[in-house]
Design a protein around this motif. Structure first.
Motif, PDB file in Angstrom:
ATOM      1  N   SER A  98       3.586  -0.348  -7.387  1.00 31.19           N
ATOM      2  CA  SER A  98       3.171   0.848  -8.114  1.00 31.19           C
ATOM      3  C   SER A  98       4.267   1.342  -9.053  1.00 31.19           C
ATOM      4  O   SER A  98       3.984   1.902 -10.112  1.00 31.19           O
ATOM      5  N   ARG A 149      -3.881   7.061 -10.426  1.00 33.23           N
ATOM      6  CA  ARG A 149      -3.113   7.828  -9.445  1.00 33.23           C
ATOM      7  C   ARG A 149      -4.003   8.818  -8.701  1.00 33.23           C
ATOM      8  O   ARG A 149      -3.865   9.012  -7.492  1.00 33.23           O
ATOM      9  N   LYS A 154      -6.016   6.928  -6.120  1.00 27.69           N
ATOM     10  CA  LYS A 154      -5.151   6.576  -4.995  1.00 27.69           C
ATOM     11  C   LYS A 154      -4.904   7.793  -4.101  1.00 27.69           C
ATOM     12  O   LYS A 154      -4.895   7.686  -2.868  1.00 27.69           O
ATOM     13  N   SER A 172      -4.596  -0.353  -2.790  1.00 35.10           N
ATOM     14  CA  SER A 172      -4.025   0.239  -3.998  1.00 35.10           C
ATOM     15  C   SER A 172      -4.376  -0.574  -5.242  1.00 35.10           C
ATOM     16  O   SER A 172      -4.773  -0.030  -6.278  1.00 35.10           O
ATOM     17  N   GLU A 211      -6.688   0.350  -8.661  1.00 36.34           N
ATOM     18  CA  GLU A 211      -6.262   0.148 -10.048  1.00 36.34           C
ATOM     19  C   GLU A 211      -7.318  -0.616 -10.840  1.00 36.34           C
ATOM     20  O   GLU A 211      -7.700  -0.216 -11.954  1.00 36.34           O
ATOM     21  N   GLU A 261       0.819  -1.196   0.000  1.00 32.50           N
ATOM     22  CA  GLU A 261       0.000   0.000   0.000  1.00 32.50           C
ATOM     23  C   GLU A 261       0.862   1.259   0.000  1.00 32.50           C
ATOM     24  O   GLU A 261       1.918   1.305   0.610  1.00 32.50           O
ATOM     25  N   LEU A 262       0.400   2.308  -0.697  1.00 32.44           N
ATOM     26  CA  LEU A 262       1.053   3.605  -0.593  1.00 32.44           C
ATOM     27  C   LEU A 262       0.842   4.154   0.811  1.00 32.44           C
ATOM     28  O   LEU A 262      -0.208   3.963   1.414  1.00 32.44           O
ATOM     29  N   LYS A 283      -5.999   8.083  -0.069  1.00 29.34           N
ATOM     30  CA  LYS A 283      -5.049   8.333   1.014  1.00 29.34           C
ATOM     31  C   LYS A 283      -5.311   9.661   1.713  1.00 29.34           C
ATOM     32  O   LYS A 283      -5.216   9.746   2.938  1.00 29.34           O
TER      33      LYS A 283
END
Length: 329
Positions: free
Chosen positions: A84, A216, A219, A231, A235, A2-3, A223
């Motif tokens: 990613s 992006r 995402k 994530s 997508e 995960e970001l 966040k």
């Protein structure tokens, strides 16, 4: 992987996240200027710095080559770069990478399982010789996880030993025997799951850059709004929304239209059904009740899995998406 909340989540955003009443009043992307187009906002705030991405990819590549050159007991034939960074969906301020090492001298899932502790130990030993700044190294049953520093920023990396299950022909007919084996071997499914990761990478990375820009952006929204959607789920959701729009030419498609389609899906979770039949037929396996986003590469992986009904965290996501959709422009 995960970001994480990093540079693109501002101090003001954290305040919103911590104070629910203010948070609920936010009906636009954090940091977007009044009247600013989505395209301009993505370029200014969301898209990663190209020079940083290039340098990070170079550093990751040197790590991968080090692993291949120093592997002694077993032969690494190729490396698949995922996460990613590998899929081209990283958001500014943070990127993550999966390095999938494909071993050519391990002939079966069963042998991979028996050799995995040994393979991970060797990878961790080789990693210690890297000239780069490596931090927070951790070994899990399937991976070596660590952070690598590039230009003062930490990037998450997972190293995964796998074998190639397919013959290169990934048609559904050729993949079917693999899925039938996996169905019969419940105790081995997690190993199949890891080895099918290259299909996940290919499924996302092949998409047009215009689609990745919307990925992006979603995402970033997830966040900065402190939502729980994974994530990879983000997508897949954008890809499905684009397909259901009829795959209009990306040169003519407006990002706003695609994002409205995405938020419309998030606004109606009880009817959220996302799946593909590229590699397997979902109805031949267990299809859960909505909401579900099924991994196109692994039929037992629902990225919105919940214990029963719709969890409170997803109720919050749905409510927020409805408010956001009503004000999206």
């Amino acid at each position: 992987m995960e970001l994480k909340q990093t540079d693109f989540i501002t101090r003001k955003t954290r305040t919103y996240i911590q104070t629910g009443k203010q948070f609920n009043k936010m009906v636009d992307f954090v940091g977007r200027n009044p009247g600013e187009s989505l395209e301009s906002f993505i370029d200014r705030v969301v898209n990663p710095d190209s020079s940083y991405v290039s340098q990070t990819k170079s550093v990751i590549h040197t790590v991968a080559e080090l692993m291949k050159s120093k592997s002694v007991d077993h032969k690494i034939g190729s490396t698949v770069k995922g996460g990613s960074l590998g899929k081209g969906t990283a958001v500014r301020g943070r990127s993550d990478a999966d390095l999938l090492f494909v071993y050519t001298d391990i002939p079966s899932i069963e042998i991979l399982k028996s050799k995995l502790p040994e393979l991970l130990k060797e990878l961790q030993s080789v990693l210690a010789r890297s000239p780069h700044t490596i931090k927070s190294v951790k070994r899990t049953p399937f991976t070596i996880q660590f952070d690598i520093e590039v230009k003062g920023q930490l990037n998450e990396v997972d190293l995964l030993p796998i074998i190639q299950l397919d013959t290169g022909d990934r048609s559904r007919a050729k993949m079917n025997p693999i899925y039938q084996q996996m169905r019969a071997r419940e105790d081995m499914r997690e190993y199949y799951f890891k080895c099918l990761a290259p299909l996940q990478v290919d499924f996302v990375s092949r998409e047009d850059e215009k689609i990745k820009r919307s990925i992006r952006l979603l995402k970033y929204w997830i966040k900065t709004r402190a939502h729980v959607l994974k994530s990879y789920a983000a997508e897949l959701l954008v890809i499905k929304a684009y397909e259901e729009m009829g795959k209009p030419p990306t040169g003519k498609m407006k990002t706003l239209d695609l994002m409205k389609a995405v938020f419309a899906k998030l606004s109606d979770l009880k009817n959220l059904k996302v799946s593909w039949d590229k590699y397997y037929t979902p109805s031949s396996f267990y299809v859960p009740s909505p909401p579900y986003i099924l991994d196109p590469a692994f039929p037992y992986h629902n990225l919105t899995r919940q214990k029963s009904g719709i969890d409170e965290k997803y109720v919050h996501l749905e409510r927020d998406a409805k408010k956001f959709l009503a004000n999206l422009k």
